[in-house]
Design a protein around this motif. Structure first.
Motif, mmCIF file in Angstrom:
data_model
loop_
_atom_site.group_PDB
_atom_site.id
_atom_site.type_symbol
_atom_site.label_atom_id
_atom_site.label_comp_id
_atom_site.label_asym_id
_atom_site.label_seq_id
_atom_site.Cartn_x
_atom_site.Cartn_y
_atom_site.Cartn_z
ATOM 1 N N THR A 177 16.705 32.241 8.902
ATOM 2 C CA THR A 177 17.776 33.022 8.256
ATOM 3 C C THR A 177 18.713 33.607 9.303
ATOM 4 O OG1 THR A 177 16.324 34.968 8.179
ATOM 5 C CG2 THR A 177 16.429 33.590 6.200
ATOM 6 N N GLU A 178 18.147 34.055 10.407
ATOM 7 C CA GLU A 178 18.993 34.598 11.481
ATOM 8 C C GLU A 178 19.908 33.504 12.040
ATOM 9 O OE1 GLU A 178 18.429 36.652 15.871
ATOM 10 O OE2 GLU A 178 16.757 36.658 14.467
ATOM 11 N N LEU A 179 19.349 32.313 12.241
ATOM 12 C CA LEU A 179 20.153 31.200 12.734
ATOM 13 C C LEU A 179 21.208 30.777 11.717
ATOM 14 C CD1 LEU A 179 17.479 28.975 14.502
ATOM 15 C CD2 LEU A 179 19.289 30.288 15.577
ATOM 16 N N ASP A 180 20.866 30.808 10.427
ATOM 17 C CA ASP A 180 21.844 30.490 9.383
ATOM 18 C C ASP A 180 22.998 31.478 9.392
ATOM 19 O OD1 ASP A 180 20.612 28.217 8.466
ATOM 20 O OD2 ASP A 180 19.501 29.245 6.856
ATOM 21 N N GLN A 181 22.676 32.760 9.569
ATOM 22 C CA GLN A 181 23.728 33.784 9.623
ATOM 23 C C GLN A 181 24.636 33.560 10.829
ATOM 24 O OE1 GLN A 181 21.526 37.429 9.658
ATOM 25 N NE2 GLN A 181 21.162 37.424 7.440
ATOM 26 N N ILE A 182 24.036 33.273 11.957
ATOM 27 C CA ILE A 182 24.838 33.016 13.166
ATOM 28 C C ILE A 182 25.708 31.783 12.963
ATOM 29 C CG2 ILE A 182 24.690 32.322 15.589
ATOM 30 C CD1 ILE A 182 22.172 34.084 15.795
ATOM 31 N N LEU A 183 25.144 30.738 12.351
ATOM 32 C CA LEU A 183 25.900 29.514 12.089
ATOM 33 C C LEU A 183 27.077 29.781 11.156
ATOM 34 C CD1 LEU A 183 26.106 26.410 12.363
ATOM 35 C CD2 LEU A 183 24.664 26.268 10.337
ATOM 36 N N GLN A 184 26.837 30.551 10.097
ATOM 37 C CA GLN A 184 27.928 30.862 9.159
ATOM 38 C C GLN A 184 29.004 31.698 9.843
ATOM 39 O OE1 GLN A 184 26.040 32.708 5.820
ATOM 40 N NE2 GLN A 184 25.211 30.774 5.013
ATOM 41 N N LYS A 185 28.593 32.633 10.682
ATOM 42 C CA LYS A 185 29.563 33.471 11.398
ATOM 43 C C LYS A 185 30.436 32.600 12.310
ATOM 44 C CE LYS A 185 29.792 37.174 14.800
ATOM 45 N NZ LYS A 185 29.019 37.991 15.733
ATOM 46 N N HIS A 186 29.793 31.714 13.061
ATOM 47 C CA HIS A 186 30.549 30.847 13.967
ATOM 48 C C HIS A 186 31.438 29.872 13.192
ATOM 49 C CE1 HIS A 186 28.961 32.198 17.764
ATOM 50 N NE2 HIS A 186 27.730 32.121 17.305
ATOM 51 N N ALA A 187 30.938 29.379 12.072
ATOM 52 C CA ALA A 187 31.747 28.460 11.264
ATOM 53 C C ALA A 187 32.983 29.173 10.732
ATOM 54 C CB ALA A 187 30.921 27.896 10.114
#
Length: 167
Positions: free
Chosen positions: A70-80
């Motif tokens: 979930t933390e990686l998903d949040q970081i991915l969405q932020k960067h996207a």
């Protein structure tokens, strides 16, 4: 004088060596029999796997990975979202750049057309001026020959007054 070896001595030494070799063979047989027994024991054993502890470990790992996922998903969405924002910003900047380039092209084409038009107008005016200068010099020559210079000047003054009165 050389010593003579007695047969008895040779046989005694041979017996001693024979006993040590026999002990080695017995030792090898004991090792081989022990290995055979262990191999039979290994063949007869069965492995029993306990899945209960494995399930618990799997649950622990999945919880840890879930948090990290979930933390990686949040970081991915932020960067996207940041990449999309900067891409739109770049797109706008490119649009402004090409728009400004188009305006500059149109302005330069307009100025170029205006300059060419003025150049041709100037050339036409110069040609007409040359024509009128030649025409005026021919007229003056004609008037001088016919001695009508005073009449022409009087007529020119009258015409000028008419033009001034119209204004």
């Amino acid at each position: 004088m050389a010593l003579k070896v007695k047969t008895q001595d040779v046989l005694e030494v041979f017996n001693e060596k024979l006993d040590s070799v026999r002990e080695k063979f017995d030792l090898n047989e004991k090792i081989l029999s022990t290995i055979d027994l262990k191999l039979i024991e290994i063949k007869n054993t069965s492995i029993k796997v306990e899945f209960d502890s494995l399930k618990e470990e799997t649950k622990k790992n999945s919880e840890l990975f879930k948090n990290n996922r979930t933390e990686l998903d949040q970081i991915l969405q932020k960067h996207a979202s940041e990449i999309k924002f900067f891409a739109k910003k770049q797109e706008k900047l490119q649009l402004y750049f090409y728009g400004a380039l188009l305006v500059l092209f149109l302005l330069s084409a307009t100025f170029l057309a205006f300059a060419m038009n003025e150049y041709h107008d100037r050339k036409d005016a110069e040609q007409r001026l040359k024509f009128y200068i030649k025409e005026a010099s021919r007229r003056n020559l004609f008037l001088k020959e016919k001695k009508m210079t005073l009449e022409y000047e009087n007529w020119l003054e009258i015409e000028q007054k008419k033009i001034d009165n119209r204004k």
